[in-house]
Design an enzyme around this catalytic site. Structure first.
Site, PDB file in Angstrom:
ATOM      1  N   ASP A 238       0.817  -1.216   0.000  1.00  0.00           N
ATOM      2  CA  ASP A 238       0.000   0.000   0.000  1.00  0.00           C
ATOM      3  C   ASP A 238       0.849   1.263   0.000  1.00  0.00           C
ATOM      4  O   ASP A 238       0.588   2.211  -0.737  1.00  0.00           O
ATOM      5  CB  ASP A 238      -0.901   0.035   1.244  1.00  0.00           C
ATOM      6  CG  ASP A 238      -2.059  -0.940   1.106  1.00  0.00           C
ATOM      7  OD1 ASP A 238      -2.132  -1.626   0.065  1.00  0.00           O
ATOM      8  OD2 ASP A 238      -2.882  -1.001   2.040  1.00  0.00           O
ATOM      9  N   ILE A 239       1.864   1.252   0.839  1.00  0.00           N
ATOM     10  CA  ILE A 239       2.644   2.477   1.005  1.00  0.00           C
ATOM     11  C   ILE A 239       3.417   2.809  -0.276  1.00  0.00           C
ATOM     12  O   ILE A 239       3.610   3.960  -0.633  1.00  0.00           O
ATOM     13  CB  ILE A 239       3.578   2.364   2.231  1.00  0.00           C
ATOM     14  CG1 ILE A 239       4.251   3.701   2.533  1.00  0.00           C
ATOM     15  CG2 ILE A 239       4.623   1.274   2.069  1.00  0.00           C
ATOM     16  CD1 ILE A 239       3.290   4.737   3.004  1.00  0.00           C
ATOM     17  N   ILE A 240       3.795   1.780  -0.997  1.00  0.00           N
ATOM     18  CA  ILE A 240       4.505   1.993  -2.257  1.00  0.00           C
ATOM     19  C   ILE A 240       3.507   2.532  -3.285  1.00  0.00           C
ATOM     20  O   ILE A 240       3.801   3.451  -4.053  1.00  0.00           O
ATOM     21  CB  ILE A 240       5.129   0.669  -2.751  1.00  0.00           C
ATOM     22  CG1 ILE A 240       6.124   0.142  -1.704  1.00  0.00           C
ATOM     23  CG2 ILE A 240       5.806   0.838  -4.093  1.00  0.00           C
ATOM     24  CD1 ILE A 240       7.206   1.100  -1.303  1.00  0.00           C
TER      25      ILE A 240
ATOM     26  N   SER B 283     -13.521   8.783  -1.406  1.00  0.00           N
ATOM     27  CA  SER B 283     -12.294   8.320  -0.771  1.00  0.00           C
ATOM     28  C   SER B 283     -11.872   9.391   0.235  1.00  0.00           C
ATOM     29  O   SER B 283     -12.618  10.345   0.466  1.00  0.00           O
ATOM     30  CB  SER B 283     -11.230   8.109  -1.837  1.00  0.00           C
ATOM     31  OG  SER B 283     -10.032   7.709  -1.241  1.00  0.00           O
ATOM     32  N   LEU B 284     -10.728   9.238   0.834  1.00  0.00           N
ATOM     33  CA  LEU B 284     -10.244  10.262   1.762  1.00  0.00           C
ATOM     34  C   LEU B 284      -8.906  10.779   1.274  1.00  0.00           C
ATOM     35  O   LEU B 284      -8.097  10.039   0.734  1.00  0.00           O
ATOM     36  CB  LEU B 284     -10.052   9.673   3.163  1.00  0.00           C
ATOM     37  CG  LEU B 284     -11.299   9.329   3.962  1.00  0.00           C
ATOM     38  CD1 LEU B 284     -10.912   8.528   5.189  1.00  0.00           C
ATOM     39  CD2 LEU B 284     -12.021  10.607   4.370  1.00  0.00           C
TER      40      LEU B 284
ATOM     41  N   GLU C  49     -11.058   9.289  14.479  1.00  0.00           N
ATOM     42  CA  GLU C  49     -11.459   7.882  14.534  1.00  0.00           C
ATOM     43  C   GLU C  49     -10.298   7.052  14.036  1.00  0.00           C
ATOM     44  O   GLU C  49      -9.458   7.544  13.284  1.00  0.00           O
ATOM     45  CB  GLU C  49     -12.666   7.648  13.609  1.00  0.00           C
ATOM     46  CG  GLU C  49     -13.944   8.262  14.113  1.00  0.00           C
ATOM     47  CD  GLU C  49     -15.004   8.305  13.011  1.00  0.00           C
ATOM     48  OE1 GLU C  49     -15.183   7.306  12.296  1.00  0.00           O
ATOM     49  OE2 GLU C  49     -15.627   9.365  12.854  1.00  0.00           O
TER      50      GLU C  49
ATOM     51  N   LYS D 286      -8.494   4.629  11.646  1.00  0.00           N
ATOM     52  CA  LYS D 286      -8.725   4.241  10.263  1.00  0.00           C
ATOM     53  C   LYS D 286      -8.467   2.739  10.158  1.00  0.00           C
ATOM     54  O   LYS D 286      -7.336   2.289  10.009  1.00  0.00           O
ATOM     55  CB  LYS D 286      -7.816   5.014   9.314  1.00  0.00           C
ATOM     56  CG  LYS D 286      -8.140   4.739   7.871  1.00  0.00           C
ATOM     57  CD  LYS D 286      -7.368   5.656   6.952  1.00  0.00           C
ATOM     58  CE  LYS D 286      -7.735   5.400   5.503  1.00  0.00           C
ATOM     59  NZ  LYS D 286      -7.510   4.019   5.062  1.00  0.00           N
TER      60      LYS D 286
ATOM     61  N   ASP E 231      -8.304  -0.832   8.671  1.00  0.00           N
ATOM     62  CA  ASP E 231      -7.943  -1.241   7.325  1.00  0.00           C
ATOM     63  C   ASP E 231      -8.848  -2.368   6.849  1.00  0.00           C
ATOM     64  O   ASP E 231      -8.513  -3.540   6.937  1.00  0.00           O
ATOM     65  CB  ASP E 231      -6.473  -1.665   7.305  1.00  0.00           C
ATOM     66  CG  ASP E 231      -5.888  -1.521   5.918  1.00  0.00           C
ATOM     67  OD1 ASP E 231      -6.567  -0.930   5.053  1.00  0.00           O
ATOM     68  OD2 ASP E 231      -4.761  -1.985   5.697  1.00  0.00           O
TER      69      ASP E 231
ATOM     70  N   ARG F 106     -18.129  -0.333  -1.952  1.00  0.00           N
ATOM     71  CA  ARG F 106     -17.909   1.014  -2.425  1.00  0.00           C
ATOM     72  C   ARG F 106     -17.756   1.057  -3.941  1.00  0.00           C
ATOM     73  O   ARG F 106     -18.174   1.999  -4.593  1.00  0.00           O
ATOM     74  CB  ARG F 106     -16.659   1.610  -1.779  1.00  0.00           C
ATOM     75  CG  ARG F 106     -16.539   3.073  -2.110  1.00  0.00           C
ATOM     76  CD  ARG F 106     -15.357   3.710  -1.441  1.00  0.00           C
ATOM     77  NE  ARG F 106     -14.110   3.167  -1.957  1.00  0.00           N
ATOM     78  CZ  ARG F 106     -12.933   3.721  -1.752  1.00  0.00           C
ATOM     79  NH1 ARG F 106     -12.832   4.803  -1.013  1.00  0.00           N
ATOM     80  NH2 ARG F 106     -11.847   3.187  -2.241  1.00  0.00           N
TER      81      ARG F 106
ATOM     82  N   TYR G 217     -19.507   4.285  10.787  1.00  0.00           N
ATOM     83  CA  TYR G 217     -18.960   5.617  11.019  1.00  0.00           C
ATOM     84  C   TYR G 217     -19.699   6.771  10.336  1.00  0.00           C
ATOM     85  O   TYR G 217     -19.357   7.918  10.556  1.00  0.00           O
ATOM     86  CB  TYR G 217     -17.456   5.687  10.729  1.00  0.00           C
ATOM     87  CG  TYR G 217     -16.999   5.096   9.395  1.00  0.00           C
ATOM     88  CD1 TYR G 217     -17.361   5.676   8.194  1.00  0.00           C
ATOM     89  CD2 TYR G 217     -16.178   3.973   9.374  1.00  0.00           C
ATOM     90  CE1 TYR G 217     -16.925   5.141   6.991  1.00  0.00           C
ATOM     91  CE2 TYR G 217     -15.738   3.434   8.163  1.00  0.00           C
ATOM     92  CZ  TYR G 217     -16.113   4.023   6.982  1.00  0.00           C
ATOM     93  OH  TYR G 217     -15.687   3.498   5.801  1.00  0.00           O
TER      94      TYR G 217
ATOM     95  N   LYS H 232     -12.100  14.209  11.282  1.00  0.00           N
ATOM     96  CA  LYS H 232     -13.277  14.802  10.636  1.00  0.00           C
ATOM     97  C   LYS H 232     -13.689  16.059  11.390  1.00  0.00           C
ATOM     98  O   LYS H 232     -13.600  16.097  12.626  1.00  0.00           O
ATOM     99  CB  LYS H 232     -14.449  13.804  10.648  1.00  0.00           C
ATOM    100  CG  LYS H 232     -14.163  12.536   9.860  1.00  0.00           C
ATOM    101  CD  LYS H 232     -15.270  11.510  10.008  1.00  0.00           C
ATOM    102  CE  LYS H 232     -14.888  10.217   9.276  1.00  0.00           C
ATOM    103  NZ  LYS H 232     -15.745   9.090   9.630  1.00  0.00           N
TER     104      LYS H 232
ATOM    105  N   LYS I 257      -2.104   9.241   8.018  1.00  0.00           N
ATOM    106  CA  LYS I 257      -1.478   7.910   8.041  1.00  0.00           C
ATOM    107  C   LYS I 257      -0.137   7.940   8.753  1.00  0.00           C
ATOM    108  O   LYS I 257       0.461   8.996   8.914  1.00  0.00           O
ATOM    109  CB  LYS I 257      -1.318   7.393   6.614  1.00  0.00           C
ATOM    110  CG  LYS I 257      -2.654   7.092   5.953  1.00  0.00           C
ATOM    111  CD  LYS I 257      -2.466   6.273   4.696  1.00  0.00           C
ATOM    112  CE  LYS I 257      -3.820   5.835   4.144  1.00  0.00           C
ATOM    113  NZ  LYS I 257      -3.687   5.229   2.811  1.00  0.00           N
TER     114      LYS I 257
ATOM    115  N   CYS J 240      40.097  -2.904  -7.468  1.00  0.00           N
ATOM    116  CA  CYS J 240      39.786  -1.949  -6.410  1.00  0.00           C
ATOM    117  C   CYS J 240      39.722  -0.532  -6.995  1.00  0.00           C
ATOM    118  O   CYS J 240      40.659  -0.116  -7.674  1.00  0.00           O
ATOM    119  CB  CYS J 240      40.852  -2.022  -5.323  1.00  0.00           C
ATOM    120  SG  CYS J 240      40.669  -0.739  -4.070  1.00  0.00           S
TER     121      CYS J 240
ATOM    122  N   CYS K 173      42.953   1.402  -5.279  1.00  0.00           N
ATOM    123  CA  CYS K 173      44.366   1.083  -5.556  1.00  0.00           C
ATOM    124  C   CYS K 173      44.543   0.299  -6.853  1.00  0.00           C
ATOM    125  O   CYS K 173      45.657  -0.009  -7.243  1.00  0.00           O
ATOM    126  CB  CYS K 173      44.970   0.301  -4.397  1.00  0.00           C
ATOM    127  SG  CYS K 173      44.309  -1.369  -4.260  1.00  0.00           S
TER     128      CYS K 173
ATOM    129  N   CYS L 113      39.308  -5.978  -1.162  1.00  0.00           N
ATOM    130  CA  CYS L 113      40.627  -5.592  -1.609  1.00  0.00           C
ATOM    131  C   CYS L 113      41.568  -6.134  -0.547  1.00  0.00           C
ATOM    132  O   CYS L 113      41.365  -5.915   0.640  1.00  0.00           O
ATOM    133  CB  CYS L 113      40.740  -4.073  -1.692  1.00  0.00           C
ATOM    134  SG  CYS L 113      42.416  -3.555  -2.063  1.00  0.00           S
TER     135      CYS L 113
ATOM    136  N   CYS M  90      46.642  -0.684   0.422  1.00  0.00           N
ATOM    137  CA  CYS M  90      45.611   0.070  -0.299  1.00  0.00           C
ATOM    138  C   CYS M  90      45.258   1.305   0.520  1.00  0.00           C
ATOM    139  O   CYS M  90      44.939   1.196   1.709  1.00  0.00           O
ATOM    140  CB  CYS M  90      44.373  -0.795  -0.494  1.00  0.00           C
ATOM    141  SG  CYS M  90      42.959   0.132  -1.115  1.00  0.00           S
TER     142      CYS M  90
END
Ligand code: NAD
Ligand code: ZN
Length: 679
Positions: free
Chosen positions: A36-38, A85-86, A117, A119, A121, A140, A231, A299, A323, A417, A420, A435, A440
């Site tokens: 989700d976060i992605i 949506s929010l 409130e 959230k 999931d 929805r 809600y 809200k 979030k 390397c 060096c 190395c 070096c």
């Protein structure tokens, strides 16, 4: 309008493609392909690009609609009131910006009340009651059209089939919105059973709940214990709705009265400060909940103010989802560079566009080693997911191949390397490339920086720059060379005047007074950290003892494992290292424990009468060992923290004992502090 390069256009189209795929997998298949976060991150990026290049906005862009169109096996139903949506805020700054925004629209709104409130999931459901009877339950969907899942909704036990409308008989038409979800327990049980049956596992409770509700067979839906928190309340046939409820808080109370479960952690705030406090409080407490929550929904309480503010195309303006910041994010790799450490280990690093991650800005992440890069196929120009867990350096954990541009090349680890130019070596049992050229400059610099560091010989005034100059000018080819330096030589280096050079010579000389354990640590033998060095130095009071000892004897020292033992053995076998020790000894450095510095096993009674509690996992000592050490020194170890406790020794993942100790104000110690006291 800004001029736009082809790159932006390509990026926008790639982002849109991936987001659409992800959204389809998430909403229609209940089987997400990215976290989700992605998703949120990439969505933000697309939103940003569309904001700056409005000519790129298309009607089908994921930013333009609430969700995917539902799959077809249920009847499609138009919502009486659209399900929005929010808007998201990912930090307090964004929350404040939201408040400023709506205040600009309603400057005269006066006294403000917010309702927070949790959230939860899960997924939103719209329920319709006619004369108190549940007649319809709809998902929805895309916000306008949802799926009729009434039969499945009827199986959710906490959703009343008949409302309690005593004294409220005029509520002929009631619309209720709320979140259907599965507890973590039930989710795990379902997955366990699916695993046994060889079925595909659900990615998370939300997807399991969605999958359950969109089951064609209500019997299966009934077996899974779906839960529901209400809600939102709409009363479409009541013209003066405000006369029944004038604010959101009252709506929640009324929902409860007519028979719904309302989440008990609803919270009324009279300022944004209070909202922020509540948000911070839940940042840790949320993990103790029996269900998943990913933020707060904030809200505006007053329904008339809500009405005044209204909706954008996608969101109500009077609410926001606040979030929690995640430990993962996306960014792009600008370059891959190679770092050579003091042990010669070669670490590839991703140089990235700076991003906020768990509260800090990061622009570099480790790619560990060549194998890791080729396994993940990380390339310059790639969009990657970076993670930061606890205090660990951020690492790249995945490439979003879908966003890769054509013409990128797989990365090849250098064979020589970069410092060096000698051939790098990869030992069979190691993933790391090294190395092994002991002269070096990278290794040498690392070794000297380690030698002069505060915890080693603590030579003040010599920092990274000076070390660099000393090595580059060939003045120092080993740490022993430091002790042959003269003020005249130092004077000639950049940035170092006469005064400073005399001071440096002094501080180099005074490092000869530092203890054997610091010298041992300063040598930078692999696996010998501060604590291990102390322990070894107190058991082996001369360097001869340590270098002649066999592995088994070393292993008998507290907390010293096989790796350490064989590393010491290896190190002393090298004639180059033996020469170094002879030279340092001749220069007057300490390679023995002086009589005053008594060792741990001396049975001193420093802790007589003191009461200890140990909690969490300590870095090197086992529980039994700490206990023994404390008891030998006259202390007592008990199991629970009370007013009588003098010290709590704290390790990783410490739990309730640590909390208790903090409450009581008990002195906390980490392992190394305890060892220090004992020395
Ligand atoms: N992983 C993926 O591939 C993928 C794809 C698409 C969407 N998503 C996720 O879905 C989110 C977008 O979904 P969304 O439009 O449902 O937005 P959202 O989940 O960010 O917020 C809106 C939803 O919050 C829920 N909610 C929970 N408690 C609530 C409360 N007390 N009051 C009001 N609503 C409450 C409702 O279901 C509501 O529909 C994204 O942020 C993303 O994380 C993930
Ligand atoms: Zn090298």
């Amino acid at each position: 309008m800004k001029s736009m390069c082809l790159e932006v256009k390509k990026r926008v189209s790639k982002l849109r493609q991936l987001l659409q795929q992800a959204s389809y997998a998430y909403y229609v298949l209940d089987n997400p392909i990215i976290e989700d976060i992605i998703y949120d991150n990439l969505y933000r990026e697309l939103q940003n690009l569309e904001f700056h290049y409005p000519q790129l906005v298309t009607a089908d862009s994921p930013t333009q609609r609430v969700a995917e169109k539902p799959a077809t096996h249920f009847n499609s139903i138009y919502h009486n009131v659209p399900l929005y949506s929010l808007e998201n805020a990912f930090n307090i700054k964004e929350l404040k910006a939201w408040e400023e925004r709506w205040l600009r629209q309603a400057p005269e709104s006066g006294f403000i009340e917010y309702i927070c409130e949790l959230k939860i999931d899960g997924l939103a459901l719209a329920l319709t009651y006619k004369n108190g009877i549940l007649v319809r339950g709809v998902t929805r969907g895309d916000g306008i059209i949802g799926e009729d899942i009434t039969n499945n909704v009827r199986t959710i036990r906490v959703i009343p089939l008949r409302l309690n409308l005593e004294g409220l008989e005029n509520l002929e038409h009631v619309e209720v919105r709320g979140e259907a979800f599965l507890s973590i327990d039930v989710f795990e049980k379902i997955n366990h059973e699916r695993e046994k049956a060889g079925e595909r596992l659900f990615a998370n409770p939300r997807n399991a709940a969605a999958g359950t509700l969109r089951q064609l067979n209500p019997k299966i839906a009934a077996q899974r214990k779906l839960d529901f928190f209400a809600y939102t309340l709409h009363l479409p046939n009541i013209n003066e709705e405000e006369q029944i409820v004038s604010n959101h808080w009252q709506s929640l109370e009324l929902l409860q009265k007519i028979g719904f479960k309302v989440n008990s952690y609803k919270y009324l705030c009279t300022s944004l400060e209070e909202v922020i406090n509540y948000y911070q409080q839940w940042d840790t407490e949320r993990f103790n909940l029996p269900y998943m929550m990913d933020g707060l929904v904030v809200k505006i309480n007053s329904l008339s103010l809500q009405k005044q503010l209204g909706f954008t195309q996608k969101f109500p303006r009077w609410a926001i989802a606040l979030k929690y910041s995640a430990e993962q994010t996306t960014t792009m790799v600008k370059n891959i560079t190679i770092n050579v450490g003091r042990t010669g280990a070669v670490t590839p690093l991703a140089e990235m566009y700076p991003v906020k991650l768990a509260g800090t800005t990061v622009s570099r992440a480790t790619l560990h080693n060549g194998n890791y890069i080729s396994q993940l196929d990380i390339r310059v120009g790639d969009t990657v997911i970076v993670r930061k867990a606890g205090e660990i350096i951020p690492e790249v954990i995945r490439v979003l191949v879908e966003l890769r541009l054509p013409n990128t090349q797989p990365f090849k680890m250098p064979t020589n390397c970069p410092i060096c130019n000698q051939a790098l070596v990869k030992l069979l049992d190691e993933a790391v490339t090294r190395c092994v050229n002991m002269s070096c400059p990278a290794i040498l610099k690392g070794a000297i920086e380690h030698w002069v560091a505060r915890d080693s010989l603590d030579i003040k005034g010599i920092g990274g720059k000076t070390v660099q100059h000393l090595v580059d000018q060939g003045l120092v080819t080993s740490v022993a060379d430091l002790y042959d330096l003269t003020a005249e030589q130092l004077c000639k280096l950049e940035h170092i005047g006469e005064k400073l050079s005399v001071k440096l010579i002094d501080s180099i000389a005074s490092s000869k007074q530092k203890s054997w354990s610091r010298v041992l640590y300063g040598l930078g033998i692999r696996y010998i950290g501060k604590v291990t060095a102390k322990r070894l130095a107190s058991k082996f009071t001369t360097v001869e003892q340590l270098s002649n000892v066999n592995i088994i004897n070393i292993e008998e020292t507290y907390g010293v494992g096989k790796e350490v033992a064989s590393s010491i053995n290896q190190w002393f076998k090298s004639s180059k290292n033996q020469d170094l020790i002879t030279r340092l000894q001749a220069q007057g450095l300490k390679f023995t424990t002086s009589l005053e510095a008594k060792n741990i096993s001396n049975n001193n009674q420093k802790l007589t009468g003191k009461i200890f509690v140990v909690t969490g996992i300590l870095p090197t000592l086992k529980r039994k060992e700490v206990k023994e050490l404390i008891q030998k020194a006259g202390g007592k170890v008990t199991n629970s923290v009370s007013k009588e406790t003098d010290y709590v020794i704290v390790g990783r993942d410490a739990g309730s004992k640590l909390t208790k100790a903090k409450e009581l104000g008990t002195t906390l110690l980490v392992e190394s502090q305890l060892l220090e006291i004992l020395q």
